[in-house]
Design a protein around this motif. Structure first.
Motif, PDB file in Angstrom:
ATOM      1  N   ARG A  24       0.826  -1.212   0.000  1.00  0.00           N
ATOM      2  CA  ARG A  24       0.000   0.000   0.000  1.00  0.00           C
ATOM      3  C   ARG A  24       0.857   1.258   0.000  1.00  0.00           C
ATOM      4  NH1 ARG A  24      -2.833  -3.410   3.579  1.00  0.00           N
ATOM      5  NH2 ARG A  24      -1.997  -2.396   5.461  1.00  0.00           N
ATOM      6  N   VAL A  25       1.915   1.219   0.787  1.00  0.00           N
ATOM      7  CA  VAL A  25       2.816   2.388   0.840  1.00  0.00           C
ATOM      8  C   VAL A  25       3.470   2.616  -0.521  1.00  0.00           C
ATOM      9  CG1 VAL A  25       4.951   3.266   1.837  1.00  0.00           C
ATOM     10  CG2 VAL A  25       3.250   2.204   3.316  1.00  0.00           C
ATOM     11  N   LYS A  26       3.906   1.548  -1.152  1.00  0.00           N
ATOM     12  CA  LYS A  26       4.586   1.666  -2.438  1.00  0.00           C
ATOM     13  C   LYS A  26       3.656   2.179  -3.528  1.00  0.00           C
ATOM     14  CE  LYS A  26       7.473  -0.908  -5.710  1.00  0.00           C
ATOM     15  NZ  LYS A  26       8.133  -2.217  -5.994  1.00  0.00           N
ATOM     16  N   SER A  27       2.430   1.699  -3.537  1.00  0.00           N
ATOM     17  CA  SER A  27       1.488   2.082  -4.602  1.00  0.00           C
ATOM     18  C   SER A  27       0.722   3.354  -4.286  1.00  0.00           C
ATOM     19  CB  SER A  27       0.486   0.945  -4.848  1.00  0.00           C
ATOM     20  OG  SER A  27      -0.362   0.767  -3.721  1.00  0.00           O
ATOM     21  N   GLY A  28       0.610   3.688  -2.994  1.00  0.00           N
ATOM     22  CA  GLY A  28      -0.210   4.834  -2.603  1.00  0.00           C
ATOM     23  C   GLY A  28      -1.695   4.551  -2.776  1.00  0.00           C
ATOM     24  N   GLN A  29      -2.044   3.262  -2.791  1.00  0.00           N
ATOM     25  CA  GLN A  29      -3.427   2.858  -2.999  1.00  0.00           C
ATOM     26  C   GLN A  29      -3.782   1.692  -2.083  1.00  0.00           C
ATOM     27  OE1 GLN A  29      -3.127   1.939  -7.220  1.00  0.00           O
ATOM     28  NE2 GLN A  29      -4.187   3.846  -7.743  1.00  0.00           N
ATOM     29  N   TYR A  30      -5.090   1.469  -1.896  1.00  0.00           N
ATOM     30  CA  TYR A  30      -5.549   0.313  -1.130  1.00  0.00           C
ATOM     31  C   TYR A  30      -6.860  -0.185  -1.715  1.00  0.00           C
ATOM     32  CZ  TYR A  30      -8.917   3.366   1.314  1.00  0.00           C
ATOM     33  OH  TYR A  30      -9.942   4.233   1.619  1.00  0.00           O
ATOM     34  N   VAL A  31      -7.207  -1.410  -1.382  1.00  0.00           N
ATOM     35  CA  VAL A  31      -8.398  -2.055  -1.936  1.00  0.00           C
ATOM     36  C   VAL A  31      -9.512  -2.080  -0.897  1.00  0.00           C
ATOM     37  CG1 VAL A  31      -9.350  -4.219  -2.840  1.00  0.00           C
ATOM     38  CG2 VAL A  31      -7.051  -3.495  -3.509  1.00  0.00           C
ATOM     39  N   ILE A  32     -10.718  -1.746  -1.331  1.00  0.00           N
ATOM     40  CA  ILE A  32     -11.903  -1.948  -0.508  1.00  0.00           C
ATOM     41  C   ILE A  32     -12.754  -3.007  -1.194  1.00  0.00           C
ATOM     42  CG2 ILE A  32     -11.921   0.376   0.460  1.00  0.00           C
ATOM     43  CD1 ILE A  32     -14.104   1.154  -1.520  1.00  0.00           C
ATOM     44  N   GLU A  33     -13.518  -3.755  -0.407  1.00  0.00           N
ATOM     45  CA  GLU A  33     -14.337  -4.815  -1.015  1.00  0.00           C
ATOM     46  C   GLU A  33     -15.695  -4.919  -0.344  1.00  0.00           C
ATOM     47  OE1 GLU A  33     -13.643  -9.056   0.137  1.00  0.00           O
ATOM     48  OE2 GLU A  33     -11.630  -8.320   0.603  1.00  0.00           O
ATOM     49  N   GLY A  34     -16.665  -5.352  -1.132  1.00  0.00           N
ATOM     50  CA  GLY A  34     -18.025  -5.520  -0.623  1.00  0.00           C
ATOM     51  C   GLY A  34     -18.954  -4.428  -1.131  1.00  0.00           C
ATOM     52  N   TRP A  35     -20.205  -4.796  -1.323  1.00  0.00           N
ATOM     53  CA  TRP A  35     -21.194  -3.877  -1.871  1.00  0.00           C
ATOM     54  C   TRP A  35     -21.344  -2.618  -1.026  1.00  0.00           C
ATOM     55  CZ3 TRP A  35     -23.587  -3.570  -6.400  1.00  0.00           C
ATOM     56  CH2 TRP A  35     -23.622  -4.709  -7.221  1.00  0.00           C
ATOM     57  N   VAL A  90     -17.305  -7.579  -5.570  1.00  0.00           N
ATOM     58  CA  VAL A  90     -17.240  -6.143  -5.859  1.00  0.00           C
ATOM     59  C   VAL A  90     -16.053  -5.550  -5.103  1.00  0.00           C
ATOM     60  CG1 VAL A  90     -18.409  -3.919  -5.673  1.00  0.00           C
ATOM     61  CG2 VAL A  90     -19.724  -5.976  -6.179  1.00  0.00           C
ATOM     62  N   PHE A  91     -15.137  -4.924  -5.842  1.00  0.00           N
ATOM     63  CA  PHE A  91     -13.937  -4.338  -5.255  1.00  0.00           C
ATOM     64  C   PHE A  91     -13.685  -2.970  -5.877  1.00  0.00           C
ATOM     65  CE2 PHE A  91     -13.562  -8.897  -5.540  1.00  0.00           C
ATOM     66  CZ  PHE A  91     -12.987  -9.308  -4.345  1.00  0.00           C
ATOM     67  N   ALA A  92     -12.927  -2.146  -5.156  1.00  0.00           N
ATOM     68  CA  ALA A  92     -12.504  -0.872  -5.720  1.00  0.00           C
ATOM     69  C   ALA A  92     -11.139  -0.508  -5.158  1.00  0.00           C
ATOM     70  CB  ALA A  92     -13.515   0.234  -5.411  1.00  0.00           C
ATOM     71  N   VAL A  93     -10.436   0.328  -5.877  1.00  0.00           N
ATOM     72  CA  VAL A  93      -9.123   0.816  -5.448  1.00  0.00           C
ATOM     73  C   VAL A  93      -9.238   2.303  -5.176  1.00  0.00           C
ATOM     74  CG1 VAL A  93      -6.708   1.164  -6.092  1.00  0.00           C
ATOM     75  CG2 VAL A  93      -7.897  -0.937  -6.778  1.00  0.00           C
ATOM     76  N   LEU A  94      -8.755   2.724  -4.010  1.00  0.00           N
ATOM     77  CA  LEU A  94      -8.750   4.130  -3.625  1.00  0.00           C
ATOM     78  C   LEU A  94      -7.331   4.585  -3.329  1.00  0.00           C
ATOM     79  CD1 LEU A  94     -11.739   4.288  -1.108  1.00  0.00           C
ATOM     80  CD2 LEU A  94     -11.753   5.034  -3.474  1.00  0.00           C
ATOM     81  N   ALA A  95      -7.098   5.871  -3.466  1.00  0.00           N
ATOM     82  CA  ALA A  95      -5.798   6.431  -3.099  1.00  0.00           C
ATOM     83  C   ALA A  95      -5.715   6.583  -1.583  1.00  0.00           C
ATOM     84  CB  ALA A  95      -5.601   7.794  -3.770  1.00  0.00           C
ATOM     85  N   THR A  96      -4.545   6.324  -1.024  1.00  0.00           N
ATOM     86  CA  THR A  96      -4.362   6.490   0.414  1.00  0.00           C
ATOM     87  C   THR A  96      -4.367   7.962   0.820  1.00  0.00           C
ATOM     88  OG1 THR A  96      -1.948   6.388   0.107  1.00  0.00           O
ATOM     89  CG2 THR A  96      -3.076   4.340   0.686  1.00  0.00           C
ATOM     90  N   GLU A  97      -4.426   8.847  -0.140  1.00  0.00           N
ATOM     91  CA  GLU A  97      -4.490  10.287   0.153  1.00  0.00           C
ATOM     92  C   GLU A  97      -5.823  10.695   0.769  1.00  0.00           C
ATOM     93  OE1 GLU A  97      -1.608  11.755  -3.568  1.00  0.00           O
ATOM     94  OE2 GLU A  97      -3.785  11.965  -3.698  1.00  0.00           O
ATOM     95  N   ASP A  98      -6.765   9.765   0.846  1.00  0.00           N
ATOM     96  CA  ASP A  98      -8.058  10.095   1.447  1.00  0.00           C
ATOM     97  C   ASP A  98      -7.922  10.435   2.925  1.00  0.00           C
ATOM     98  OD1 ASP A  98      -9.483   9.808  -0.840  1.00  0.00           O
ATOM     99  OD2 ASP A  98     -10.105   7.755  -0.459  1.00  0.00           O
TER     100      ASP A  98
END
Length: 254
Positions: A24-35, A90-98
């Motif tokens: 997550r630190v390397k990509s600056g992103q994380y995954v969320i899952e579920g409707w 159902v999954f999505a990718v968000l930026a850790t900048e949130d």
């Protein structure tokens, strides 16, 4: 829209790495899952970096803008990238900048500070409670579980999109609150602590809650305006930290 059918696809490998803090630190992103969580992110105008579904018809109920990359993946890939045993597809990718690390200037209202809270379920309950009470923000102190940990993200159930979350040194935050005249309360059983019954409800306060086993760090407690305890009539030695947090928050926020 793109279709992916192999676990060896480069995108799948990227999403899988996001299950670890290093990834997550390397990509600056994380995954969320579920409707529910993905829907909450969309409703609260979070920019999805990517949306992944196992069924193309799911997209009819997930309105995303044109900037979002959309992928249809297989159930096998869903299991590969999921943090749950039975993913909903159902999954999505968000930026850790949130989330934020800088202490804001507008330190007013009510705040919850987490000192080395490690159980994801406790954290989720505490954040949801703060959300339900209309608090201004939650600060994850050192030693607390990673904000982006999949179990923490899932346990917050979307409340993380309704309010401001921060991470930082709690002493720095306590110093800032003191400068802004915001009263701070810790939890501790000693001669100086008073029953929370003796404190009047208020819209302006800080509540510091500590580690499940050790409580709040003594150095942090030395910065509080007053330390509190919850009177108990039974023989239990202590309350679960999330339960105690709910009692205190809703006392203050009456």
């Amino acid at each position: 829209m793109q279709k992916i059918t192999s676990n060896q696809n480069s995108r799948v490998k990227e999403w899988t790495k996001m299950q670890s803090k290093k990834g997550r630190v390397k990509s600056g992103q994380y995954v969320i899952e579920g409707w529910h969580i993905v829907d909450e992110a969309i409703k609260h105008h979070k920019q999805l970096q990517a949306l992944m579904v196992t069924d193309e018809t799911y997209l009819e109920n997930l309105p995303v803008d044109s900037a979002t990359e959309v992928y249809v993946i297989t159930p096998e890939i869903a299991k590969h990238i999921a943090a749950t045993e039975t993913p909903q597809g159902v999954f999505a990718v968000l930026a850790t900048e949130d989330y934020h690390e800088t202490i804001p200037d507008d330190l007013d209202g009510s705040w919850l500070l987490l000192d080395s809270i490690q159980d994801p379920g406790n954290i989720g309950t505490m954040v949801r409670t703060a959300d339900a009470a209309g608090m201004n923000g939650v600060v994850f102190g050192k030693g607390s579980a990673d904000i982006y940990n999949p179990k923490v993200v899932r346990s917050m159930q979307g409340s993380q999109f309704h309010m401001r979350l921060f991470a930082g040194d709690l002493i720095d935050w306590m110093t800032a609150f003191k400068k802004n005249g915001v009263p701070t309360y810790g939890t501790e059983l000693n001669d100086q602590a008073i029953s929370y019954y003796d404190v009047q409800p208020t819209k302006k306060f800080v509540l510091v809650m500590g580690n499940e086993g050790n409580g709040v760090d003594p150095e942090i407690l030395s910065w509080t305006s007053q330390n509190l305890y919850i009177p108990m009539n039974g023989e239990a030695e202590s309350l679960n930290v999330a339960v105690a947090t709910g009692i205190l928050i809703f006392h203050f926020c009456k």
